[in-house]
Write a protein that holds these residues in place. Structure first.
Motif, PDB file in Angstrom:
ATOM      1  N   GLY A 115       0.882  -1.119  -0.135  1.00 27.69           N
ATOM      2  CA  GLY A 115      -0.100  -0.046  -0.045  1.00 27.69           C
ATOM      3  C   GLY A 115       0.904   1.219  -0.043  1.00 27.69           C
ATOM      4  N   VAL A 116       1.917   1.496   0.877  1.00 27.38           N
ATOM      5  CA  VAL A 116       2.931   2.320   0.960  1.00 27.38           C
ATOM      6  C   VAL A 116       3.673   2.405  -0.690  1.00 27.38           C
ATOM      7  CG1 VAL A 116       4.751   3.170   2.094  1.00 27.38           C
ATOM      8  CG2 VAL A 116       3.147   2.220   3.508  1.00 27.38           C
ATOM      9  N   ILE A 117       3.880   1.501  -1.007  1.00 28.46           N
ATOM     10  CA  ILE A 117       4.772   1.391  -2.108  1.00 28.46           C
ATOM     11  C   ILE A 117       3.907   2.041  -3.478  1.00 28.46           C
ATOM     12  CG2 ILE A 117       5.766  -0.167  -4.281  1.00 28.46           C
ATOM     13  CD1 ILE A 117       6.809  -1.857  -2.052  1.00 28.46           C
ATOM     14  N   TRP A 118       2.745   1.429  -3.448  1.00 27.21           N
ATOM     15  CA  TRP A 118       1.758   2.132  -4.427  1.00 27.21           C
ATOM     16  C   TRP A 118       1.358   3.685  -4.237  1.00 27.21           C
ATOM     17  CZ3 TRP A 118      -0.046   0.523  -8.988  1.00 27.21           C
ATOM     18  CH2 TRP A 118      -0.083  -0.792  -9.208  1.00 27.21           C
ATOM     19  N   LEU A 119       1.436   4.147  -3.137  1.00 23.28           N
ATOM     20  CA  LEU A 119       1.256   5.595  -2.749  1.00 23.28           C
ATOM     21  C   LEU A 119       2.683   6.452  -3.253  1.00 23.28           C
ATOM     22  CD1 LEU A 119      -0.373   5.660   0.651  1.00 23.28           C
ATOM     23  CD2 LEU A 119      -1.417   6.142  -1.494  1.00 23.28           C
ATOM     24  N   ALA A 120       3.638   5.711  -3.063  1.00 23.15           N
ATOM     25  CA  ALA A 120       4.968   6.111  -3.697  1.00 23.15           C
ATOM     26  C   ALA A 120       4.895   6.519  -5.095  1.00 23.15           C
ATOM     27  CB  ALA A 120       6.051   5.466  -3.101  1.00 23.15           C
ATOM     28  N   TRP A 121       4.527   5.226  -5.802  1.00 18.76           N
ATOM     29  CA  TRP A 121       4.387   5.308  -7.133  1.00 18.76           C
ATOM     30  C   TRP A 121       3.376   6.422  -7.448  1.00 18.76           C
ATOM     31  CZ3 TRP A 121       3.848  -0.656  -7.557  1.00 18.76           C
ATOM     32  CH2 TRP A 121       5.179  -1.248  -7.395  1.00 18.76           C
ATOM     33  N   ALA A 122       2.316   6.281  -6.790  1.00 22.89           N
ATOM     34  CA  ALA A 122       1.490   7.639  -7.045  1.00 22.89           C
ATOM     35  C   ALA A 122       1.889   8.955  -6.954  1.00 22.89           C
ATOM     36  CB  ALA A 122       0.363   7.587  -6.209  1.00 22.89           C
ATOM     37  N   LEU A 123       2.871   9.183  -6.215  1.00 25.75           N
ATOM     38  CA  LEU A 123       3.497  10.374  -5.942  1.00 25.75           C
ATOM     39  C   LEU A 123       4.538  10.912  -7.294  1.00 25.75           C
ATOM     40  CD1 LEU A 123       4.700  12.963  -4.563  1.00 25.75           C
ATOM     41  CD2 LEU A 123       6.269  11.572  -3.367  1.00 25.75           C
ATOM     42  N   LEU A 124       5.260   9.686  -7.491  1.00 27.45           N
ATOM     43  CA  LEU A 124       6.282   9.769  -8.684  1.00 27.45           C
ATOM     44  C   LEU A 124       5.313   9.942  -9.921  1.00 27.45           C
ATOM     45  CD1 LEU A 124       8.761   6.896  -8.116  1.00 27.45           C
ATOM     46  CD2 LEU A 124       8.933   9.219  -7.362  1.00 27.45           C
ATOM     47  N   TRP A 125       4.407   9.373 -10.133  1.00 21.63           N
ATOM     48  CA  TRP A 125       3.674   9.611 -11.245  1.00 21.63           C
ATOM     49  C   TRP A 125       2.907  10.793 -11.543  1.00 21.63           C
ATOM     50  CZ3 TRP A 125       6.129   5.345 -11.359  1.00 21.63           C
ATOM     51  CH2 TRP A 125       6.365   4.544 -12.244  1.00 21.63           C
ATOM     52  N   THR A 126       2.473  11.493 -10.212  1.00 24.96           N
ATOM     53  CA  THR A 126       1.947  12.839 -10.211  1.00 24.96           C
ATOM     54  C   THR A 126       3.086  13.946 -10.572  1.00 24.96           C
ATOM     55  OG1 THR A 126       0.392  12.078  -8.360  1.00 24.96           O
ATOM     56  CG2 THR A 126       0.774  14.449  -8.858  1.00 24.96           C
ATOM     57  N   GLY A 172       3.754  -3.295  11.360  1.00 28.67           N
ATOM     58  CA  GLY A 172       5.030  -2.660  11.645  1.00 28.67           C
ATOM     59  C   GLY A 172       5.827  -2.438  10.578  1.00 28.67           C
ATOM     60  N   THR A 173       5.872  -3.459   9.749  1.00 28.26           N
ATOM     61  CA  THR A 173       6.718  -3.231   8.354  1.00 28.26           C
ATOM     62  C   THR A 173       6.067  -2.089   7.527  1.00 28.26           C
ATOM     63  OG1 THR A 173       5.581  -5.120   7.298  1.00 28.26           O
ATOM     64  CG2 THR A 173       7.691  -5.608   8.517  1.00 28.26           C
ATOM     65  N   GLY A 174       4.700  -2.044   7.510  1.00 27.90           N
ATOM     66  CA  GLY A 174       4.200  -0.813   6.888  1.00 27.90           C
ATOM     67  C   GLY A 174       4.729   0.520   7.340  1.00 27.90           C
ATOM     68  N   LEU A 175       4.796   0.565   8.739  1.00 30.24           N
ATOM     69  CA  LEU A 175       4.963   1.903   9.210  1.00 30.24           C
ATOM     70  C   LEU A 175       6.335   2.140   8.827  1.00 30.24           C
ATOM     71  CD1 LEU A 175       3.195   1.696  12.698  1.00 30.24           C
ATOM     72  CD2 LEU A 175       2.689   3.330  10.737  1.00 30.24           C
ATOM     73  N   LEU A 176       7.230   1.281   9.038  1.00 37.89           N
ATOM     74  CA  LEU A 176       8.894   1.166   8.619  1.00 37.89           C
ATOM     75  C   LEU A 176       8.671   1.736   7.244  1.00 37.89           C
ATOM     76  CD1 LEU A 176      11.682   0.853   9.065  1.00 37.89           C
ATOM     77  CD2 LEU A 176      11.378  -1.565   8.652  1.00 37.89           C
ATOM     78  N   ALA A 177       8.180   1.046   6.029  1.00 37.04           N
ATOM     79  CA  ALA A 177       8.213   1.489   4.658  1.00 37.04           C
ATOM     80  C   ALA A 177       7.801   2.781   4.686  1.00 37.04           C
ATOM     81  CB  ALA A 177       7.069   0.615   3.979  1.00 37.04           C
ATOM     82  N   ALA A 179       7.722   5.462   6.677  1.00 39.35           N
ATOM     83  CA  ALA A 179       8.795   6.288   7.383  1.00 39.35           C
ATOM     84  C   ALA A 179      10.128   6.315   6.231  1.00 39.35           C
ATOM     85  CB  ALA A 179       9.235   5.718   8.580  1.00 39.35           C
ATOM     86  N   VAL A 180      10.682   5.290   5.849  1.00 44.99           N
ATOM     87  CA  VAL A 180      11.818   5.304   4.708  1.00 44.99           C
ATOM     88  C   VAL A 180      11.322   6.101   3.576  1.00 44.99           C
ATOM     89  CG1 VAL A 180      12.956   3.808   3.063  1.00 44.99           C
ATOM     90  CG2 VAL A 180      12.693   3.028   5.517  1.00 44.99           C
ATOM     91  N   ALA A 181      10.111   5.805   3.011  1.00 43.43           N
ATOM     92  CA  ALA A 181       9.506   6.397   1.965  1.00 43.43           C
ATOM     93  C   ALA A 181       9.528   8.102   2.173  1.00 43.43           C
ATOM     94  CB  ALA A 181       8.265   6.118   1.316  1.00 43.43           C
ATOM     95  N   ALA A 182       9.000   8.371   3.287  1.00 43.21           N
ATOM     96  CA  ALA A 182       8.976   9.929   3.706  1.00 43.21           C
ATOM     97  C   ALA A 182      10.429  10.641   3.813  1.00 43.21           C
ATOM     98  CB  ALA A 182       8.381  10.181   5.077  1.00 43.21           C
TER      99      ALA A 182
END
Length: 209
Positions: A115-126, A172-177, A179-182
């Motif tokens: 879910g976090v990865i998809w949001l990161a991709w959404a940001l990049l494509w925006t 837990g891993t989702g929150l870590l992902a 934080a890393v993305a941010a």
């Protein structure tokens, strides 16, 4: 098979980010975009054919076309010297779909990391939409750094983890992902602010995704 494609998406995103930063000529990056774009169209086609009508399997494969078409579009545009606006507006469509896939990952699939990865991709494509579709050249270097920094954590790393059976996704891993993305997005902004601006001509030539 989709993880094999994801591995090579990490490579093409890295090259395209370097292209936006002026490190790789657009025509030089075009060939890799075609290779990965073809792979990302062939892979979901095979997965859908093999799905036997399984709606969940088809849904899981469907998102791969977003990236396959993007990279094919970029490869053709770069090699043919086309204007980048078409890639930019298509990127807006991809960004919107990526938000939907993020929601599905969080609430339907129970996979917060993706879910976090998809949001990161959404940001990049925006960002691709803003730079290539709307000509926001002042965002070019930030976009380039964001693509370079996020390419490996959102593609190569999860692909290797999944292929080796080491992928884990929970709260837990989702929150870590997240934080890393941010942190990486913040680092991209810092690096962009310290770099000289890319010329408008270079930015328009660097049609990427």
């Amino acid at each position: 098979m989709n993880n094999v494609g994801l591995l090579y998406v990490g490579a093409v995103l890295l090259v395209n980010g370097l292209m936006l930063l002026g490190r790789v000529p657009p025509r030089s990056a075009g060939a890799l975009n075609l290779f990965v774009g073809a792979l990302q169209c062939l892979t979901p086609t095979v997965l859908i054919v093999q799905a036997g009508g399984d709606a969940d399997a088809i849904l899981a494969a469907s998102g791969l076309y977003l990236f396959g078409f993007t990279y094919l579009y970029v490869g053709v545009a770069n090699l043919a010297g086309l204007e980048p606006e078409g890639v930019g507006w298509f990127s807006l469509f991809v960004a919107g779909c990526a938000v939907v896939y993020a929601g599905l990952s969080f609430w339907r699939n129970g996979d917060p990391v993706f879910g976090v990865i998809w949001l990161a991709w959404a940001l990049l494509w925006t960002l691709f939409f803003l730079v290539l579709g709307l000509g926001r050249q002042e965002l070019t270097r930030f976009t380039g750094w964001a693509v370079v920094l996020l390419s490996q954590p959102t593609c190569t790393v999860p692909a290797f983890l999944a292929m080796t059976g080491a992928y884990r996704s929970n709260t837990g891993t989702g929150l870590l992902a997240a934080a890393v993305a941010a942190a990486l997005i913040g680092l991209a902004a810092l690096l962009a602010s310290r770099s000289r601006d890319t010329s408008p001509a270079t930015a328009r030539a660097a049609a990427t995704a």
